[in-house]
Design a protein around this motif. Structure first.
Motif, PDB file in Angstrom:
ATOM      1  N   LYS A   1       0.811  -1.215   0.000  1.00  0.00           N
ATOM      2  CA  LYS A   1       0.000   0.000   0.000  1.00  0.00           C
ATOM      3  C   LYS A   1       0.852   1.277   0.000  1.00  0.00           C
ATOM      4  N   SER A   2       2.147   1.140  -0.136  1.00  0.00           N
ATOM      5  CA  SER A   2       3.035   2.301  -0.141  1.00  0.00           C
ATOM      6  C   SER A   2       2.917   3.083  -1.455  1.00  0.00           C
ATOM      7  N   TYR A   3       3.402   4.295  -1.412  1.00  0.00           N
ATOM      8  CA  TYR A   3       3.373   5.158  -2.607  1.00  0.00           C
ATOM      9  C   TYR A   3       4.221   4.576  -3.728  1.00  0.00           C
ATOM     10  N   ASP A   4       5.406   4.074  -3.415  1.00  0.00           N
ATOM     11  CA  ASP A   4       6.271   3.535  -4.460  1.00  0.00           C
ATOM     12  C   ASP A   4       5.666   2.290  -5.112  1.00  0.00           C
ATOM     13  N   ALA A   5       4.942   1.487  -4.327  1.00  0.00           N
ATOM     14  CA  ALA A   5       4.245   0.337  -4.914  1.00  0.00           C
ATOM     15  C   ALA A   5       3.177   0.800  -5.899  1.00  0.00           C
ATOM     16  N   ASN A   6       2.486   1.861  -5.546  1.00  0.00           N
ATOM     17  CA  ASN A   6       1.442   2.393  -6.417  1.00  0.00           C
ATOM     18  C   ASN A   6       2.026   2.988  -7.699  1.00  0.00           C
ATOM     19  N   VAL A   7       3.190   3.607  -7.589  1.00  0.00           N
ATOM     20  CA  VAL A   7       3.825   4.217  -8.765  1.00  0.00           C
ATOM     21  C   VAL A   7       4.312   3.145  -9.744  1.00  0.00           C
ATOM     22  N   TYR A   8       4.982   2.137  -9.218  1.00  0.00           N
ATOM     23  CA  TYR A   8       5.630   1.162 -10.093  1.00  0.00           C
ATOM     24  C   TYR A   8       4.723  -0.002 -10.496  1.00  0.00           C
ATOM     25  N   GLN A   9       3.624  -0.191  -9.790  1.00  0.00           N
ATOM     26  CA  GLN A   9       2.651  -1.224 -10.149  1.00  0.00           C
ATOM     27  C   GLN A   9       3.335  -2.583 -10.381  1.00  0.00           C
ATOM     28  N   GLU A  10       3.160  -3.170 -11.569  1.00  0.00           N
ATOM     29  CA  GLU A  10       3.692  -4.519 -11.826  1.00  0.00           C
ATOM     30  C   GLU A  10       5.212  -4.572 -11.838  1.00  0.00           C
ATOM     31  N   PHE A  11       5.878  -3.404 -11.889  1.00  0.00           N
ATOM     32  CA  PHE A  11       7.337  -3.365 -11.874  1.00  0.00           C
ATOM     33  C   PHE A  11       7.902  -3.180 -10.466  1.00  0.00           C
ATOM     34  N   TRP A  12       7.022  -3.075  -9.474  1.00  0.00           N
ATOM     35  CA  TRP A  12       7.481  -2.860  -8.105  1.00  0.00           C
ATOM     36  C   TRP A  12       8.325  -4.045  -7.649  1.00  0.00           C
ATOM     37  N   ALA A  13       9.577  -3.798  -7.347  1.00  0.00           N
ATOM     38  CA  ALA A  13      10.542  -4.869  -7.088  1.00  0.00           C
ATOM     39  C   ALA A  13      10.194  -5.701  -5.859  1.00  0.00           C
ATOM     40  N   ALA A  14       9.464  -5.117  -4.907  1.00  0.00           N
ATOM     41  CA  ALA A  14       9.157  -5.840  -3.680  1.00  0.00           C
ATOM     42  C   ALA A  14       8.053  -6.882  -3.853  1.00  0.00           C
ATOM     43  N   TYR A  15       7.419  -6.935  -5.009  1.00  0.00           N
ATOM     44  CA  TYR A  15       6.533  -8.082  -5.268  1.00  0.00           C
ATOM     45  C   TYR A  15       7.372  -9.351  -5.431  1.00  0.00           C
ATOM     46  N   ASP A  16       8.506  -9.251  -6.088  1.00  0.00           N
ATOM     47  CA  ASP A  16       9.520 -10.314  -6.181  1.00  0.00           C
ATOM     48  C   ASP A  16       8.925 -11.717  -6.315  1.00  0.00           C
ATOM     49  N   VAL A  17       7.990 -11.850  -7.233  1.00  0.00           N
ATOM     50  CA  VAL A  17       7.399 -13.170  -7.484  1.00  0.00           C
ATOM     51  C   VAL A  17       8.425 -14.084  -8.145  1.00  0.00           C
ATOM     52  N   PRO A  18       8.331 -15.409  -7.936  1.00  0.00           N
ATOM     53  CA  PRO A  18       7.430 -16.109  -7.008  1.00  0.00           C
ATOM     54  C   PRO A  18       8.043 -16.357  -5.636  1.00  0.00           C
ATOM     55  N   ARG A  19       9.217 -15.750  -5.367  1.00  0.00           N
ATOM     56  CA  ARG A  19       9.847 -15.941  -4.063  1.00  0.00           C
ATOM     57  C   ARG A  19       8.965 -15.367  -2.953  1.00  0.00           C
ATOM     58  N   HIS A  20       8.319 -14.238  -3.227  1.00  0.00           N
ATOM     59  CA  HIS A  20       7.354 -13.697  -2.275  1.00  0.00           C
ATOM     60  C   HIS A  20       6.002 -14.337  -2.562  1.00  0.00           C
ATOM     61  N   LEU A  21       5.575 -15.192  -1.656  1.00  0.00           N
ATOM     62  CA  LEU A  21       4.319 -15.916  -1.816  1.00  0.00           C
ATOM     63  C   LEU A  21       3.130 -15.104  -1.323  1.00  0.00           C
ATOM     64  N   TRP A  22       3.405 -14.185  -0.389  1.00  0.00           N
ATOM     65  CA  TRP A  22       2.375 -13.363   0.242  1.00  0.00           C
ATOM     66  C   TRP A  22       2.819 -11.902   0.198  1.00  0.00           C
ATOM     67  N   HIS A  23       1.853 -11.001   0.192  1.00  0.00           N
ATOM     68  CA  HIS A  23       2.135  -9.567   0.117  1.00  0.00           C
ATOM     69  C   HIS A  23       1.193  -8.884   1.109  1.00  0.00           C
ATOM     70  N   PHE A  24       1.777  -8.149   2.072  1.00  0.00           N
ATOM     71  CA  PHE A  24       1.031  -7.761   3.261  1.00  0.00           C
ATOM     72  C   PHE A  24       0.700  -6.275   3.311  1.00  0.00           C
ATOM     73  N   SER A  25      -0.371  -6.015   4.063  1.00  0.00           N
ATOM     74  CA  SER A  25      -0.748  -4.673   4.492  1.00  0.00           C
ATOM     75  C   SER A  25      -0.844  -4.696   6.011  1.00  0.00           C
ATOM     76  N   ARG A  26      -1.049  -3.534   6.611  1.00  0.00           N
ATOM     77  CA  ARG A  26      -1.222  -3.480   8.064  1.00  0.00           C
ATOM     78  C   ARG A  26      -2.389  -4.370   8.513  1.00  0.00           C
ATOM     79  N   LYS A  27      -3.499  -4.268   7.792  1.00  0.00           N
ATOM     80  CA  LYS A  27      -4.696  -5.029   8.159  1.00  0.00           C
ATOM     81  C   LYS A  27      -4.435  -6.530   8.087  1.00  0.00           C
ATOM     82  N   SER A  28      -3.830  -6.999   7.017  1.00  0.00           N
ATOM     83  CA  SER A  28      -3.632  -8.444   6.862  1.00  0.00           C
ATOM     84  C   SER A  28      -2.647  -8.992   7.897  1.00  0.00           C
ATOM     85  N   ILE A  29      -1.634  -8.220   8.243  1.00  0.00           N
ATOM     86  CA  ILE A  29      -0.702  -8.661   9.298  1.00  0.00           C
ATOM     87  C   ILE A  29      -1.426  -8.768  10.634  1.00  0.00           C
ATOM     88  N   SER A  30      -2.197  -7.763  10.984  1.00  0.00           N
ATOM     89  CA  SER A  30      -2.923  -7.785  12.264  1.00  0.00           C
ATOM     90  C   SER A  30      -3.862  -8.976  12.339  1.00  0.00           C
TER      91      SER A  30
END
Length: 294
Positions: free
Chosen positions: A198-227
């Motif tokens: 949900k960060s600004y950089d994720a919104n800017v880069y969309q499918e190119f956002w490096a922190a998606y890092d598929v398929p090594r990253h199996l899950w992608h979290f927000s504050r709500k989902s972690i809680s």
């Protein structure tokens, strides 16, 4: 490990969210779905557990190799050395009587070595034999153990358990969180750091956002989902802290993925804006969750 019937996906209520490319190993496209109830993003379908290892077999996977070939690698190491000192200060801010720490995803051992040098009794989890060999050379203590799996550990043994950008890699998410609770001492603390989609950089880069890092990253979290995930085990998020440098590093990689080359000025600008906006939204590129027993 005890069997539980909970799932990180509520009511199997999945919708397509985004598709991303694996830029590190396979160049394959992977889909990411969203569970509408929890806000958890899931790489879908996920590689079989036996196949996951091949997606880490790259010199570009820096946390396992210690490589310093490129400018990005060198920046990564500089930032890592700086942030390790901050991480040690963070764990030292807890009760000084608690001095047993488990670092899951120990990589090449820099954080463990820093904790050891600060007087902590350290244990690690690291499945990569290559990374583990490097870590042992830094620890230089035959009594310190780095295990392959948390199943090998004694229950209620650790005052602090850290997972620095590791939870997103875990195949059996709910079962793993249940095991973390079992390993934690009565008054212990979990420290979980993960990217924040949900960060600004994720919104800017969309499918190119490096922190998606598929398929090594199996899950992608927000504050709500972690809680919601940790509440299932009566664990509560007590505090959330930013990882300020991540927006710059992730933006630098994202620029490379998007344009085929690095653009330091643009990456710095996006990273800076992301941190400035997050001062209001609290949605930093990566977040550290301090979690305790309820």
């Amino acid at each position: 490990m005890k069997q539980i019937d909970r799932s990180p996906i509520k009511n199997n209520n999945l919708e397509p969210y985004i598709s991303c490319k694996d830029y590190t190993v396979s160049n394959k496209i992977f889909s990411i779905s969203i569970d509408k109830d929890s806000g958890l993003l899931i790489t879908n379908p996920q590689p079989k557990e036996d196949d996951l290892g091949k997606y880490y077999e790259s010199e570009d996977y820096i946390s396992h190799s210690d490589t310093k070939k490129s400018l990005v690698d060198k920046l990564y190491h500089w930032v890592r050395n700086f942030t390790i000192k901050k991480k040690v200060r963070l764990i030292n801010s807890f009760n000084s009587d608690y001095r047993s720490i488990l670092d899951i995803g120990a990589g090449t051992g820099d954080f463990l070595a820093a904790c050891k040098n600060d007087g902590w009794s350290v244990t690690g989890i690291e499945p990569s034999e290559k990374a583990k060999e490097i870590a042992y050379s830094k620890l230089a203590d035959s009594k310190i153990k780095i295990y392959n799996d948390i199943q090998d550990l004694e229950l209620k043994s650790y005052d602090v358990i850290t997972m620095w950008h590791v939870l997103e890699h875990v195949p059996n998410l709910c079962e793993y969180v249940s095991k973390l609770k079992e390993l934690l001492s009565t008054n212990g603390t979990l420290i979980i750091a993960v990217p924040n989609y949900k960060s600004y950089d994720a919104n800017v880069y969309q499918e190119f956002w490096a922190a998606y890092d598929v398929p090594r990253h199996l899950w992608h979290f927000s504050r709500k989902s972690i809680s919601q995930l940790f509440e299932q085990e009566n664990l509560k998020v007590e505090k959330v802290l930013p990882m300020m440098f991540d927006s710059f590093y992730v933006s630098l990689l994202s620029e490379k993925y998007k344009r085929g080359k690095s653009n330091m000025l643009k990456a710095f600008w996006i990273g800076l804006i992301s941190n400035i906006k997050a001062k209001t939204t609290k949605e930093y590129s990566s977040l550290i969750y301090i979690i305790k027993n309820v």
